[in-house]
Scaffold this motif. Structure first.
Motif, PDB file in Angstrom:
ATOM      1  N   THR A  83      27.189  29.627  34.052  1.00 15.53           N
ATOM      2  CA  THR A  83      28.165  28.871  34.831  1.00 15.53           C
ATOM      3  C   THR A  83      29.556  29.018  34.238  1.00 15.53           C
ATOM      4  OG1 THR A  83      26.436  27.269  35.359  1.00 15.53           O
ATOM      5  CG2 THR A  83      28.697  26.602  35.790  1.00 15.53           C
ATOM      6  N   SER A  84      29.640  28.948  32.924  1.00 19.24           N
ATOM      7  CA  SER A  84      30.931  29.088  32.256  1.00 19.24           C
ATOM      8  C   SER A  84      31.504  30.486  32.472  1.00 19.24           C
ATOM      9  CB  SER A  84      30.797  28.825  30.761  1.00 19.24           C
ATOM     10  OG  SER A  84      30.375  27.505  30.539  1.00 19.24           O
ATOM     11  N   LYS A  85      30.645  31.519  32.410  1.00 15.41           N
ATOM     12  CA  LYS A  85      31.102  32.885  32.653  1.00 15.41           C
ATOM     13  C   LYS A  85      31.626  33.039  34.076  1.00 15.41           C
ATOM     14  CE  LYS A  85      28.079  35.254  29.402  1.00 15.41           C
ATOM     15  NZ  LYS A  85      26.996  36.223  29.248  1.00 15.41           N
ATOM     16  N   PHE A  86      30.903  32.448  35.038  1.00 15.45           N
ATOM     17  CA  PHE A  86      31.315  32.525  36.432  1.00 15.45           C
ATOM     18  C   PHE A  86      32.670  31.850  36.629  1.00 15.45           C
ATOM     19  CE2 PHE A  86      31.449  30.531  40.644  1.00 15.45           C
ATOM     20  CZ  PHE A  86      31.464  31.670  41.429  1.00 15.45           C
ATOM     21  N   ILE A  87      32.824  30.662  36.093  1.00 17.43           N
ATOM     22  CA  ILE A  87      34.084  29.932  36.233  1.00 17.43           C
ATOM     23  C   ILE A  87      35.218  30.696  35.565  1.00 17.43           C
ATOM     24  CG2 ILE A  87      35.299  27.810  35.597  1.00 17.43           C
ATOM     25  CD1 ILE A  87      32.620  26.352  36.048  1.00 17.43           C
ATOM     26  N   ALA A  88      34.951  31.277  34.416  1.00 20.53           N
ATOM     27  CA  ALA A  88      35.976  32.058  33.721  1.00 20.53           C
ATOM     28  C   ALA A  88      36.384  33.280  34.532  1.00 20.53           C
ATOM     29  CB  ALA A  88      35.472  32.480  32.346  1.00 20.53           C
ATOM     30  N   SER A  89      35.417  33.958  35.160  1.00 16.51           N
ATOM     31  CA  SER A  89      35.747  35.141  35.950  1.00 16.51           C
ATOM     32  C   SER A  89      36.534  34.763  37.209  1.00 16.51           C
ATOM     33  CB  SER A  89      34.483  35.910  36.329  1.00 16.51           C
ATOM     34  OG  SER A  89      33.727  35.192  37.271  1.00 16.51           O
ATOM     35  N   VAL A  90      36.172  33.649  37.837  1.00 17.04           N
ATOM     36  CA  VAL A  90      36.907  33.190  39.018  1.00 17.04           C
ATOM     37  C   VAL A  90      38.340  32.827  38.637  1.00 17.04           C
ATOM     38  CG1 VAL A  90      37.047  31.340  40.734  1.00 17.04           C
ATOM     39  CG2 VAL A  90      34.866  32.428  40.257  1.00 17.04           C
ATOM     40  N   THR A  91      38.491  32.139  37.532  1.00 21.17           N
ATOM     41  CA  THR A  91      39.823  31.760  37.071  1.00 21.17           C
ATOM     42  C   THR A  91      40.665  32.984  36.742  1.00 21.17           C
ATOM     43  OG1 THR A  91      38.874  29.748  36.150  1.00 21.17           O
ATOM     44  CG2 THR A  91      41.077  30.344  35.412  1.00 21.17           C
ATOM     45  N   ALA A  92      40.067  33.963  36.068  1.00 22.56           N
ATOM     46  CA  ALA A  92      40.792  35.183  35.710  1.00 22.56           C
ATOM     47  C   ALA A  92      41.192  35.962  36.963  1.00 22.56           C
ATOM     48  CB  ALA A  92      39.940  36.052  34.800  1.00 22.56           C
ATOM     49  N   THR A  93      40.308  36.052  37.913  1.00 18.79           N
ATOM     50  CA  THR A  93      40.606  36.770  39.158  1.00 18.79           C
ATOM     51  C   THR A  93      41.701  36.074  39.935  1.00 18.79           C
ATOM     52  OG1 THR A  93      38.316  37.524  39.273  1.00 18.79           O
ATOM     53  CG2 THR A  93      39.609  37.676  41.290  1.00 18.79           C
ATOM     54  N   SER A  94      41.677  34.762  39.963  1.00 19.25           N
ATOM     55  CA  SER A  94      42.694  34.035  40.719  1.00 19.25           C
ATOM     56  C   SER A  94      44.077  34.192  40.101  1.00 19.25           C
ATOM     57  CB  SER A  94      42.332  32.560  40.821  1.00 19.25           C
ATOM     58  OG  SER A  94      42.406  31.938  39.550  1.00 19.25           O
ATOM     59  N   LYS A  95      44.135  34.432  38.811  1.00 19.10           N
ATOM     60  CA  LYS A  95      45.425  34.618  38.154  1.00 19.10           C
ATOM     61  C   LYS A  95      45.971  36.032  38.349  1.00 19.10           C
ATOM     62  CE  LYS A  95      44.727  31.125  34.615  1.00 19.10           C
ATOM     63  NZ  LYS A  95      44.529  30.847  33.192  1.00 19.10           N
ATOM     64  N   GLU A  96      45.099  37.005  38.607  1.00 21.75           N
ATOM     65  CA  GLU A  96      45.541  38.395  38.748  1.00 21.75           C
ATOM     66  C   GLU A  96      46.370  38.604  40.004  1.00 21.75           C
ATOM     67  OE1 GLU A  96      42.158  40.919  38.569  1.00 21.75           O
ATOM     68  OE2 GLU A  96      41.759  40.472  36.471  1.00 21.75           O
ATOM     69  N   GLU A  97      45.822  38.295  41.149  1.00 21.69           N
ATOM     70  CA  GLU A  97      46.539  38.477  42.403  1.00 21.69           C
ATOM     71  C   GLU A  97      45.955  37.534  43.446  1.00 21.69           C
ATOM     72  OE1 GLU A  97      44.291  42.115  44.492  1.00 21.69           O
ATOM     73  OE2 GLU A  97      45.494  42.653  42.765  1.00 21.69           O
ATOM     74  N   LEU A  98      46.701  37.345  44.494  1.00 24.87           N
ATOM     75  CA  LEU A  98      46.219  36.451  45.543  1.00 24.87           C
ATOM     76  C   LEU A  98      45.117  37.137  46.325  1.00 24.87           C
ATOM     77  CD1 LEU A  98      49.600  35.060  46.896  1.00 24.87           C
ATOM     78  CD2 LEU A  98      47.937  33.885  45.471  1.00 24.87           C
ATOM     79  N   PRO A  99      44.064  36.413  46.646  1.00 22.01           N
ATOM     80  CA  PRO A  99      43.005  37.012  47.457  1.00 22.01           C
ATOM     81  C   PRO A  99      43.502  37.276  48.879  1.00 22.01           C
ATOM     82  CG  PRO A  99      42.579  34.693  47.130  1.00 22.01           C
ATOM     83  CD  PRO A  99      43.764  35.041  46.287  1.00 22.01           C
ATOM     84  N   VAL A 100      42.898  38.260  49.524  1.00 22.70           N
ATOM     85  CA  VAL A 100      43.273  38.588  50.894  1.00 22.70           C
ATOM     86  C   VAL A 100      42.581  37.607  51.831  1.00 22.70           C
ATOM     87  CG1 VAL A 100      43.195  40.368  52.660  1.00 22.70           C
ATOM     88  CG2 VAL A 100      43.510  41.007  50.275  1.00 22.70           C
ATOM     89  N   LEU A 101      43.371  36.967  52.636  1.00 25.29           N
ATOM     90  CA  LEU A 101      42.822  36.007  53.590  1.00 25.29           C
ATOM     91  C   LEU A 101      42.290  36.750  54.807  1.00 25.29           C
ATOM     92  CD1 LEU A 101      45.628  33.327  53.339  1.00 25.29           C
ATOM     93  CD2 LEU A 101      43.396  33.301  52.237  1.00 25.29           C
ATOM     94  N   PRO A 102      41.286  36.199  55.486  1.00 27.52           N
ATOM     95  CA  PRO A 102      40.672  36.903  56.618  1.00 27.52           C
ATOM     96  C   PRO A 102      41.659  37.324  57.700  1.00 27.52           C
ATOM     97  CG  PRO A 102      39.349  35.025  56.010  1.00 27.52           C
ATOM     98  CD  PRO A 102      40.596  34.956  55.193  1.00 27.52           C
TER      99      PRO A 102
END
Length: 50
Positions: A4-23
């Motif tokens: 769970t901690s790894k998942f949360i860390a990866s989501v946090t890191a990804t969110s800081k890199e760039e904005l996700p593409v919205l549908p």
């Protein structure tokens, strides 16, 4: 580190890199891709079939 901690860390890191593409933003990119493919197909000479 737990799964769970790894998942949360990866989501946090990804969110800081760039904005996700919205549908609704993908539509323009897809439309442009299909237009480009259609233009490329129109520029290629017809192939003769045996």
């Amino acid at each position: 580190m737990s799964r769970t901690s790894k998942f949360i860390a990866s989501v946090t890191a990804t969110s800081k890199e760039e904005l996700p593409v919205l549908p609704f933003q993908r539509g323009a990119a897809r439309k442009a891709m299909f237009a480009r493919l259609k233009a490329e197909a129109a520029n290629q000479p017809l192939r003769k079939r045996a």
